[in-house]
Write a protein that holds these residues in place. Structure first.
Motif, mmCIF file in Angstrom:
data_model
loop_
_atom_site.group_PDB
_atom_site.id
_atom_site.type_symbol
_atom_site.label_atom_id
_atom_site.label_comp_id
_atom_site.label_asym_id
_atom_site.label_seq_id
_atom_site.Cartn_x
_atom_site.Cartn_y
_atom_site.Cartn_z
ATOM 1 N N PHE A 111 0.908 -1.214 -0.009
ATOM 2 C CA PHE A 111 0.082 -0.026 -0.089
ATOM 3 C C PHE A 111 0.844 1.357 -0.049
ATOM 4 O O PHE A 111 1.776 1.371 0.904
ATOM 5 N N LEU A 112 0.731 2.183 -0.831
ATOM 6 C CA LEU A 112 1.442 3.563 -1.157
ATOM 7 C C LEU A 112 0.531 4.482 -0.722
ATOM 8 O O LEU A 112 -0.467 4.960 -1.527
ATOM 9 N N PRO A 113 0.673 5.014 0.566
ATOM 10 C CA PRO A 113 -0.383 6.101 0.892
ATOM 11 C C PRO A 113 -0.190 7.252 0.050
ATOM 12 O O PRO A 113 0.898 7.673 -0.466
ATOM 13 N N PRO A 114 -1.443 8.197 0.059
ATOM 14 C CA PRO A 114 -1.202 9.492 -0.754
ATOM 15 C C PRO A 114 -0.201 10.549 0.061
ATOM 16 O O PRO A 114 0.076 10.497 1.304
ATOM 17 N N GLU A 115 0.321 11.398 -0.636
ATOM 18 C CA GLU A 115 0.986 12.487 -0.042
ATOM 19 C C GLU A 115 0.117 13.494 0.258
ATOM 20 O O GLU A 115 -0.574 13.939 -0.450
ATOM 21 N N LEU A 116 0.149 13.667 1.756
ATOM 22 C CA LEU A 116 -0.819 14.560 2.290
ATOM 23 C C LEU A 116 0.081 16.046 2.683
ATOM 24 O O LEU A 116 1.130 16.243 3.411
ATOM 25 N N ARG A 117 -0.514 17.197 2.048
ATOM 26 C CA ARG A 117 -0.054 18.466 2.014
ATOM 27 C C ARG A 117 -1.081 19.324 2.776
ATOM 28 O O ARG A 117 -2.000 19.633 2.300
ATOM 29 N N GLY A 118 -0.509 19.756 4.066
ATOM 30 C CA GLY A 118 -1.667 20.633 4.625
ATOM 31 C C GLY A 118 -2.227 19.623 5.451
ATOM 32 O O GLY A 118 -3.428 20.494 5.995
ATOM 33 N N LEU A 119 -2.121 18.697 5.971
ATOM 34 C CA LEU A 119 -2.692 17.917 6.535
ATOM 35 C C LEU A 119 -1.955 17.118 7.610
ATOM 36 O O LEU A 119 -0.718 16.764 7.286
ATOM 37 N N LEU A 120 -2.374 16.803 8.831
ATOM 38 C CA LEU A 120 -1.781 16.124 9.856
ATOM 39 C C LEU A 120 -2.407 14.551 10.008
ATOM 40 O O LEU A 120 -3.776 14.627 10.084
ATOM 41 N N ALA A 121 -1.875 13.580 9.927
ATOM 42 C CA ALA A 121 -2.617 12.297 9.740
ATOM 43 C C ALA A 121 -2.086 11.443 11.197
ATOM 44 O O ALA A 121 -1.083 11.513 11.768
ATOM 45 N N TYR A 122 -2.928 10.714 11.665
ATOM 46 C CA TYR A 122 -3.097 9.721 12.690
ATOM 47 C C TYR A 122 -3.650 8.360 12.030
ATOM 48 O O TYR A 122 -4.812 8.428 11.602
ATOM 49 N N GLU A 123 -3.105 7.428 12.475
ATOM 50 C CA GLU A 123 -3.552 6.051 12.340
ATOM 51 C C GLU A 123 -4.572 5.588 13.116
ATOM 52 O O GLU A 123 -4.433 5.716 14.401
ATOM 53 N N PRO B 42 -4.505 13.051 -2.769
ATOM 54 C CA PRO B 42 -4.234 12.299 -4.126
ATOM 55 C C PRO B 42 -4.652 10.660 -4.043
ATOM 56 O O PRO B 42 -5.051 10.404 -3.058
ATOM 57 N N SER B 43 -4.807 10.361 -5.004
ATOM 58 C CA SER B 43 -5.226 8.672 -5.188
ATOM 59 C C SER B 43 -3.999 7.912 -4.463
ATOM 60 O O SER B 43 -2.923 7.836 -4.969
ATOM 61 N N PRO B 44 -4.449 6.941 -3.704
ATOM 62 C CA PRO B 44 -3.409 6.062 -2.960
ATOM 63 C C PRO B 44 -3.190 4.885 -4.004
ATOM 64 O O PRO B 44 -4.096 4.739 -4.882
ATOM 65 N N GLN B 45 -2.488 4.175 -3.783
ATOM 66 C CA GLN B 45 -1.913 3.174 -4.716
ATOM 67 C C GLN B 45 -1.956 1.573 -4.167
ATOM 68 O O GLN B 45 -1.120 1.854 -3.104
ATOM 69 N N LEU B 46 -2.070 0.563 -4.757
ATOM 70 C CA LEU B 46 -2.194 -0.479 -4.234
ATOM 71 C C LEU B 46 -1.442 -1.554 -5.140
ATOM 72 O O LEU B 46 -1.928 -1.624 -6.311
ATOM 73 N N THR B 47 -0.362 -2.328 -4.864
ATOM 74 C CA THR B 47 0.276 -2.892 -5.839
ATOM 75 C C THR B 47 0.244 -4.327 -5.124
ATOM 76 O O THR B 47 0.790 -4.556 -4.173
ATOM 77 N N TYR B 48 -0.099 -5.314 -6.228
ATOM 78 C CA TYR B 48 -0.008 -6.784 -5.886
ATOM 79 C C TYR B 48 0.393 -7.706 -7.003
ATOM 80 O O TYR B 48 0.409 -7.159 -8.218
ATOM 81 N N SER B 49 0.664 -8.962 -6.653
ATOM 82 C CA SER B 49 1.102 -9.703 -7.742
ATOM 83 C C SER B 49 0.671 -11.054 -7.693
ATOM 84 O O SER B 49 0.138 -11.693 -6.489
ATOM 85 N N LEU B 50 0.019 -11.628 -8.624
ATOM 86 C CA LEU B 50 -0.582 -12.923 -8.826
ATOM 87 C C LEU B 50 0.021 -13.999 -9.511
ATOM 88 O O LEU B 50 0.569 -13.404 -10.977
ATOM 89 N N PRO B 51 0.280 -15.236 -9.455
ATOM 90 C CA PRO B 51 0.932 -16.264 -10.241
ATOM 91 C C PRO B 51 0.006 -16.446 -11.588
ATOM 92 O O PRO B 51 -1.342 -16.530 -11.532
ATOM 93 N N GLN B 52 0.665 -16.609 -12.678
ATOM 94 C CA GLN B 52 0.043 -17.126 -13.882
ATOM 95 C C GLN B 52 -0.677 -18.355 -13.859
ATOM 96 O O GLN B 52 -1.683 -18.670 -14.796
ATOM 97 N N SER B 53 -0.102 -19.267 -13.197
ATOM 98 C CA SER B 53 -0.816 -20.569 -13.102
ATOM 99 C C SER B 53 -0.837 -21.252 -11.777
ATOM 100 O O SER B 53 -0.255 -20.308 -10.850
ATOM 101 N N ALA B 54 -1.297 -22.354 -11.387
ATOM 102 C CA ALA B 54 -1.340 -22.999 -9.955
ATOM 103 C C ALA B 54 -0.036 -23.503 -9.681
ATOM 104 O O ALA B 54 0.202 -24.023 -8.590
ATOM 105 N N SER B 55 1.061 -23.606 -10.641
ATOM 106 C CA SER B 55 2.281 -24.076 -10.290
ATOM 107 C C SER B 55 3.167 -23.335 -9.457
ATOM 108 O O SER B 55 2.849 -22.078 -9.402
ATOM 109 N N TYR B 56 3.775 -23.995 -8.415
ATOM 110 C CA TYR B 56 4.443 -23.434 -7.637
ATOM 111 C C TYR B 56 5.683 -22.728 -8.451
ATOM 112 O O TYR B 56 6.092 -21.428 -7.688
#
Length: 777
Positions: free
Chosen positions: A92-104, A142-156
């Motif tokens: 997960f790549l959070p958005p760049e926050l300008r003019g804002l303070l953030a808390y989880e 700005p839009s946050p970004q999510l990056t993930y990877s999936l195998p092309q087949s069931a093979s290990y």
């Protein structure tokens, strides 16, 4: 983000109790609509496009006040197929926050699998953040970004395919805090808050410090809660440490912030810790509120480590004898008189300039005696034949035409050149044709057969004179203005004009702006029955009531001054300061009252009032030596740098510059009006103009230096910030009584410049304007 462990769990109970006390103490909890559901974003998802992994983001609400919390939610939707194929967690790549303070906020929330309008069902995971806007305006997340990877087949050993998904961007409208209803001591706290105090001991000794802890608890951006103001009459106060505890386990950020103050008692006896006010803005109700602490009893035993507050180590300053004299200012004259004086100064050069123009006209008139057309030149032979007379007449006619038409003699050689110049100068066609015919006839008489020249040349001279007069009447003399400038420059008129208007505007600029900028008295308001009059006065001051009565009956102003003097003699300095301040309010230009007000305030340890009173008195009468000596006892920031009062007699210099100005133009008028040039008078006039310029510039500089409309006095010690807001970087501090220059204002903050050149922001509530009525905004 707060890390929760075994130690913080123990604090959770304390926070819960504090929160319950907050709800009970503030009259209600935060409205339910201010607490969005942890899965509110799921209500906005309409379709996923049958993607294996979908990603969405939203902010609740999208319009808030400065300092109000915005809950930013991100939802990751996993299909059953993607959940079984994932080999590692998405990035997960959070958005760049300008003019804002953030808390989880809290932990992720899992939503069971369900469909969203497609063939696939998804399991959702919702993450939350608390955002706080620190400046007003429209802020884009700005839009946050999510990056993930999936195998092309069931093979290990199958290769993985990488995907990038972006969620929606969000736009927040951060509104400024309202001005209506804002308390005067508001310093920027936003939330739903409750203030409380505690002392580390209920008894103390004079000179032994006590630790006072002020606790501000509630919902809001805890880290940005400003330090409260603590003032007690029986002890000195020094700011101490700060402690912060933030709780982000719920849907709203809450916690507490503690401020320590060291109280050093200065007198013994039973005392009371006063009620402390902590104003804040409730964004959920859209209104300001004030939380007040409970008073506490403190018993202070006698001690020897600190002197009593009412003991004076040295003899107090002597009061000035009151003679009821006010320093007048040109600005107090009626507007018509001041405007008339300025107009006279600006019109002073006109008689001299009119005399200069008339002198030039008379000189041209005296030198306009034209010779006869047949007059011989000195280098011509003695030939008085008719042909020679005709040639001389033609030559003199062309020379006269060149002079009257402001043309070069070489431009009138050919016949067509003469016609062109005459027509361009506006001579009519008939006169032009007659002039050309005359020149042709003179040419024939001068260069033709001599038998006809005798009678012809004699008859042509009167015609030539009449035609030249006609040309003079009809021609437009384009070169007269340039000719006048050349003559004027030779006499020095342009030099006089170059110095004239700057001096006039300098004098007018000193006379008109010299007003009660730094002279209006402030402090306590005078009683309605007190006017700036005594029994010796014949008029009634503006805005006051008459002090009519028997001559032996003192006026209300005299009674007030008498009470203030008696209180000062009895060492009741606070009471004397209040009464002198009221009298100075009624008579804002009375030097004696201002000096005595500052003296009583200084004896009562009221540094701010002493600085304001003495500064105003010094700027009213810069040459008063005793006022300068009293200012020498003030702190360095109240008498040096920006606070320096130059000993410049502005009014005397302005009157002197005006006198030099008028005298110089009177000399120039006498010189240019006379029959001949008087070099000594013109030299004296120019010397006076130069001296008037120097004196006027000194008066202008003095008026600017004595202007206190842009100055303010620091009420109490404060930290200087690099930007408006308590969360910004500190760039030093200021002390009580420091004089600063106001630059600009923004949302309860003022940008100031200090005497040492430092520049920064201070809360406007910490500043007292040097000129009463000047807004610090």
């Amino acid at each position: 983000m707060t890390v929760r462990n075994a130690s913080t769990r123990r604090v959770g109970g304390e926070l819960l109790l504090a929160w319950c006390a907050l709800v009970a103490g503030t009259g209600g909890a935060v409205p339910a609509r201010a607490q969005p559901s942890p899965t509110a974003i799921m209500q906005r998802i309409r379709s996923t496009g049958n993607r294996p992994i979908d990603f969405h983001a939203a902010a609740f609400p999208d319009s808030v006040y400065v300092g109000q919390q915005v809950t930013y939610q991100v939802a990751v939707l996993l299909s059953e197929q993607a959940r079984g194929r994932l080999r590692r967690n998405p990035e997960f790549l959070p958005p760049e926050l300008r003019g804002l303070l953030a808390y989880e906020l809290g932990t992720p929330t899992r939503v069971p699998s369900r469909g969203y309008g497609g063939a696939l069902s998804y399991e959702a995971h919702v993450f939350q953040r608390a955002l706080f806007g620190v400046t007003a305006g429209t802020i884009r997340v700005p839009s946050p970004q999510l990056t993930y990877s999936l195998p092309q087949s069931a093979s290990y050993f199958s290769r993985e395919e990488r995907f990038v998904v972006r969620a929606e961007s969000a736009q927040l409208v951060v509104k400024p805090l309202p001005v209506e209803g804002r308390p005067a001591d508001y310093t920027g706290a936003v939330g739903v808050l409750r203030a409380s105090t505690r002392l580390d001991a209920s008894t103390a000794r004079v000179g032994d410090p006590l630790v006072l802890t002020v606790r501000i608890a509630g919902t809001g951006n805890v880290r940005l809660f400003p330090r409260p103001s603590v003032e007690v009459s029986w002890a000195t106060v020094v700011a101490g440490n700060e402690r912060i505890q933030v709780d982000t386990s719920g849907s709203l950020v809450r916690g507490f912030k503690e401020f320590d103050f060291l109280l050093t008692p200065t007198r013994d006896g039973a005392t009371t810790l006063p009620v402390l006010r902590y104003p804040y803005f409730d964004p959920y109700r859209g209104a300001y509120a004030v939380s007040e602490t409970s008073p506490a009893d403190v018993r202070v035993a006698a001690g020897d480590l600190a002197g009593r507050a009412d003991e004076q180590p040295t003899a107090p300053l002597a009061l000035r004898p009151w003679r009821h004299r006010s320093i007048g200012a040109i600005s107090e004259l009626p507007q018509g008189i001041r405007s008339g004086a300025g107009a006279l100064l600006c019109l002073a050069p006109l008689p001299a300039l009119v005399a200069l123009v008339d002198r030039k006209r008379r000189k041209r008139t005296r030198g306009a005696v034209e010779p006869s057309l047949t007059t011989k030149r000195g280098d011509e032979p003695d030939d008085d034949s008719p042909g020679a007379r005709a040639r001389r007449a033609r030559r003199m006619a062309l020379a006269t035409l060149a002079a009257r038409l402001q043309a070069a003699p070489t431009d009138l050689v050919a016949r067509r050149d003469v016609e062109r110049v005459l027509r361009r100068r506006g001579v009519t066609r008939a006169t032009t044709a007659a002039v050309l015919t005359l020149l042709d006839e003179l040419a024939r008489a001068g260069f033709g057969p001599q038998s006809d020249a005798a009678g012809e040349s004699v008859s042509l001279e009167p015609r030539a004179r009449q035609l030249l007069d006609a040309v003079d009447r009809e021609a437009v003399m384009h070169g007269r203005t340039r000719l006048w400038r050349r003559h004027a420059s030779r006499t020095g008129a342009l030099s006089a004009l170059a110095m004239a208007w700057p001096i006039a505007w300098t004098i007018v600029g000193v006379f008109v702006p010299v007003s009660a900028r730094a002279q209006a008295a402030g402090g306590a308001l005078a009683p309605a029955s007190v006017a700036c009059t005594t029994n010796a006065d014949t008029g009634v001051a503006s805005g006051g009531q008459s002090s009519a009565g028997a001559r032996g009956t003192p006026s209300p102003l005299e009674l007030l001054v008498g009470e203030a003097t008696a209180a000062y003699a009895a060492r009741r300095y606070a009471s004397a300061s209040q009464r002198f301040a009221a009298a100075a309010t009624a008579c804002p230009r009375d030097i004696d009252l201002l000096v005595n007000w500052g003296t009583a305030a200084w004896a009562a340890n009221d540094t701010v009032s002493a600085v304001i009173a003495w500064q105003r008195a010094a700027r009213l009468d810069p040459l008063a030596v005793d006022v300068q000596e009293r200012m020498a006892v003030l702190p360095g920031g109240a008498r040096g740098g920006l606070a320096t009062v130059p000993m410049v007699p502005v009014l005397t210099l302005a009157v002197g510059a005006a006198a030099m100005w008028c005298a110089a133009w009177a000399l120039l008028f006498a010189s240019w009006r006379g029959p001949a040039r008087r070099g000594a008078m013109e030299s004296s006039a120019f010397t006076l103009l130069i001296a008037g310029l120097a004196v006027g510039a000194a008066a202008w500089w003095g008026a600017r230096a004595l202007d206190g409309s842009a100055l303010a006095v620091v009420r109490r010690p404060e930290t200087l910030r690099a930007a408006p807001g308590f969360e910004s970087t500190t760039v030093g501090g200021v002390a009580t009584g420091d004089v600063v220059r106001l630059r600009t204002a923004q949302e309860g903050w003022s940008r100031v410049t200090l005497a040492d050149g430092r520049d920064g922001w201070l809360p406007t509530s910490r500043l007292a304007p040097l000129v009463a009525g000047t807004p610090t905004r």
